[in-house]
Design a protein around this motif. Structure first.
Motif, short mmCIF file in Angstrom:
data_model
loop_
_atom_site.label_atom_id
_atom_site.label_comp_id
_atom_site.label_asym_id
_atom_site.label_seq_id
_atom_site.Cartn_x
_atom_site.Cartn_y
_atom_site.Cartn_z
N LYS A 86 -80.97 -53.54 -8.71
CA LYS A 86 -80.52 -52.03 -8.54
C LYS A 86 -79.16 -52.20 -8.16
N SER A 87 -78.41 -53.15 -7.62
CA SER A 87 -77.03 -52.83 -7.53
C SER A 87 -76.29 -54.38 -7.86
N ASP A 88 -75.11 -54.46 -8.28
CA ASP A 88 -74.35 -55.56 -8.46
C ASP A 88 -73.44 -55.97 -7.45
N LYS A 89 -73.46 -55.37 -6.15
CA LYS A 89 -72.94 -55.81 -5.13
C LYS A 89 -73.65 -56.21 -3.99
N PHE A 90 -73.17 -57.08 -3.24
CA PHE A 90 -73.74 -57.47 -1.65
C PHE A 90 -73.42 -56.50 -0.69
N ALA A 91 -74.23 -55.52 -0.35
CA ALA A 91 -73.66 -54.55 0.61
C ALA A 91 -73.31 -55.08 1.85
N GLY A 92 -73.76 -56.08 2.39
CA GLY A 92 -73.37 -56.72 3.66
C GLY A 92 -72.48 -57.80 3.64
N LEU A 93 -71.56 -57.82 2.51
CA LEU A 93 -70.54 -58.82 2.39
C LEU A 93 -69.02 -57.87 2.07
N SER A 94 -68.34 -58.24 2.95
CA SER A 94 -66.71 -57.74 2.72
C SER A 94 -65.75 -58.61 3.24
N ALA A 95 -64.46 -58.12 2.67
CA ALA A 95 -63.12 -58.97 3.22
C ALA A 95 -62.35 -58.27 3.73
N PRO A 96 -62.25 -58.15 5.36
CA PRO A 96 -61.23 -57.19 6.09
C PRO A 96 -59.83 -57.80 5.50
N ASP A 97 -59.65 -59.08 5.15
CA ASP A 97 -58.36 -59.55 4.74
C ASP A 97 -58.62 -60.93 3.92
N ALA A 98 -57.79 -61.45 3.35
CA ALA A 98 -57.93 -62.55 2.58
C ALA A 98 -58.68 -63.74 3.00
N ASN A 99 -58.35 -63.82 4.32
CA ASN A 99 -59.12 -65.07 4.85
C ASN A 99 -60.12 -64.75 5.83
N THR A 100 -60.72 -63.73 6.04
CA THR A 100 -61.79 -63.24 6.71
C THR A 100 -62.92 -62.73 5.92
N LEU A 101 -64.24 -63.27 6.28
CA LEU A 101 -65.16 -62.85 5.54
C LEU A 101 -66.45 -62.33 6.61
N LYS A 102 -66.39 -60.97 6.38
CA LYS A 102 -67.49 -60.09 7.21
C LYS A 102 -68.88 -60.12 6.54
N VAL A 103 -69.84 -60.72 7.27
CA VAL A 103 -71.31 -60.82 6.96
C VAL A 103 -71.96 -59.92 7.76
#
Length: 548
Positions: free
Chosen positions: A150-167
């Motif tokens: 139903k989606s092609d993206k992981f709603a819980g994953l983002s990158a506030p900057d190039a070397n930061t992974l937010k889960v």
């Protein structure tokens, strides 16, 4: 990890025990380059996958871990080792922030950054990938929509900057950082594309200590060379060559090859263990260690007569673990009376499986009668061939016949085929299995192998895409796991895991524990230094070096 790691399978994922051998290529070390690092040659059976999108048993996982580096690794004693994670923090267990080491690259030159991790994790969870290991990510927000197409993206994953992974997770999980040590949580380059990208599946482009040399030559070989541009400590070997062996007699081929000087690392057929120890231990070429794993029987819970817990308990009571440990294993395996291994000291409960403590023929017959397991019932008993299981499987089958009067039908298959058979909804009876930890938490045993989410049933085919092949499901058990993950206090969390194990293993007998995991290998210490087994029961390829 089937397999057994895997899990991994031990394989896990999981996983059967590692079906690995190695050969040094003769005293002149043919195949090495001018740097003199040596080529380490191993024997494996045909993997399910070597791409992290679906790598799951020891054969595939040892290669995936060589090709890819995750946020964390795990030390042999179960401690997290930062790899690409400079830090991983959470105050509420629900939102995690990972700072990623800058400046590392994939072997094609692409940068390894937060987006690379998002790309890799999304690829594993996507519906098109049909991954058997995606359930490790089930707690991440948006997993169900992604897995369901139903989606092609992981709603819980983002990158506030190039070397930061937010889960962001659906619910708090104070041990989530430990899960990211699994190969499924690898970053991938843009060229990876979708999970069914066969070119990438057979020749993954990673960021690990080694890289592919050519492509996977199915049922024949896989070759790796050192990644000289690796952003962390470089491997010492020039390369590793995996020879794919006949699964029908893989352990015998390894043992024979070691004795002839062809292999440097080998398993042995079970009956040969005492002979091999007597010969090679005095030469310093015998390796043994206890691991965070369990050997057990999958009992398919959905089909009669084993949809009744009393029938499952009858099987467990009928097995004389001590006798098999002494006779077949020559005292080289320890009977298990719990599902979680002793290395998990905070959660370990010796004797929690009351049917496992001692063979009890009277109780076996009593529970068989209550559970509808009648004399003469045909019981299918599956196992993977070529990994040294034949002797003890036959011994268990004979005990079940003698005690319960059932007709046991042995069904040996190559490992890849065995895993596929376990997935089928119609499969019934028993199956030999083993599991070694993918990451250092009790959750890694209880959730993949016993939770409802761990079944991962495909609505279209009915196949179990997760590692809960027994298809055990109890809402109370699932609730206890949720409570444990959300408990910040480690001691209280351990108590909840204990309650969950007792419910599944003692009250419901979801599976049948057999033996703890002690592994034995022959290693050529005359030619190589640093040959050990890691937390996942795989050889420490990046640490092995040619003797000077």
């Amino acid at each position: 990890m089937r397999g057994a790691k895997s899990a991994k399978w031990v394989v896990g994922a999981i996983v059967v025990a590692l079906a690995a051998t190695a050969c040094g290529g003769g005293n002149d070390n043919k195949g090495s380059d001018a740097k003199g690092g040596g080529v380490f040659r191993m024997g494996i059976t045909e993997p399910t996958a070597i791409d992290p999108v679906n790598a799951q048993e020891s054969e595939g996982m040892v290669i995936a871990r060589a090709l890819f580096t995750q946020l964390y690794d795990v030390s042999v004693d179960g401690k997290l080792i930062p790899k690409l994670a400079e830090s991983g923090t959470s105050t509420d267990g629900k939102t995690w922030i990972f700072k990623i080491k800058a400046g590392t690259k994939f072997t094609n030159g692409e940068v390894v950054d937060a987006e690379a991790f998002i790309r890799g994790w999304t690829r594993v969870a996507a519906k098109a990938s049909a991954s058997d290991v995606s359930y490790h990510m089930a707690g991440i927000k948006g997993y169900d929509a992604l897995k369901g197409g139903k989606s092609d993206k992981f709603a819980g994953l983002s990158a506030p900057d190039a070397n930061t992974l937010k889960v962001e997770l659906d619910k708090a999980d104070f041990e989530f950082d430990k899960k990211t040590a699994h190969a499924a949580f690898s970053p991938v380059p843009k060229v990876a594309g979708a999970g069914d990208n066969k070119k990438f599946n057979d020749a993954p482009i990673g960021n690990g200590a080694f890289k592919m040399k050519g492509s996977w030559n199915h049922n024949q070989s896989i070759s790796l060379v050192r990644n000289d541009d690796y952003g962390l400590e470089k491997a010492k070997l020039d390369g590793v060559e995996f020879k794919i062996l006949n699964p029908a007699n893989g352990s015998q081929l390894e043992y024979t090859g070691f004795q002839s000087g062809e292999f440097d690392y080998a398993r042995m057929p079970t009956p040969q263990l005492p002979v091999a120890k007597a010969k090679f231990e005095p030469q310093g070429e015998w390796y043994s260690a206890d691991f965070s794993g369990i050997n057990y029987l999958v009992v398919f819970n959905q089909n009669a007569p084993f949809n009744n817990p009393d029938a499952r308990k009858a099987i467990s009571y009928a097995i004389d673990r001590e006798a098999i440990a002494k006779s077949v294993f020559q005292g080289m395996q320890k009977p298990a009376t719990a599902f979680l291994p002793p290395s998990f000291s905070a959660e370990y409960q010796a004797g929690v499986c009351s049917t496992c403590v001692k063979q009890d023929k009277a109780k076996a017959k009593e529970f068989a009668a209550k559970g509808g397991l009648k004399p003469g019932t045909v019981v299918n008993f599956g196992y993977n061939t070529g990994a040294g299981h034949e002797e003890w499987v036959q011994a268990v089958a004979q005990q079940l016949k003698d005690v319960l009067g059932v007709e046991v039908k042995l069904d040996g298959k190559p490992f890849k085929e065995a895993l596929a058979t376990q997935q089928e909804k119609k499969t019934s009876g028993l199956w030999r299995s083993a599991w070694t930890a993918d990451y250092p938490t009790a959750d890694n045993f209880l959730a993949p192998l016993l939770s409802t989410a761990g079944i991962g049933e495909d609505p279209a085919t009915g196949k179990a895409q997760g590692d809960n092949r027994s298809r055990y499901s109890n809402p109370k058990f699932d609730e206890l796991l949720d409570q444990a993950r959300q408990e910040k206090d480690a001691a209280k969390r351990a108590e909840l895991y204990k309650q969950a194990e007792k419910l599944a293993i003692d009250t419901d007998q979801a599976v049948v524990p057999l033996w703890q995991r002690t592994q034995y290998r022959l290693v050529n210490t005359k030619k190589f230094d640093g040959i050990k087994m890691d937390f996942f029961e795989d050889p420490t390829l990046a640490e092995i070096s040619l003797k000077k």
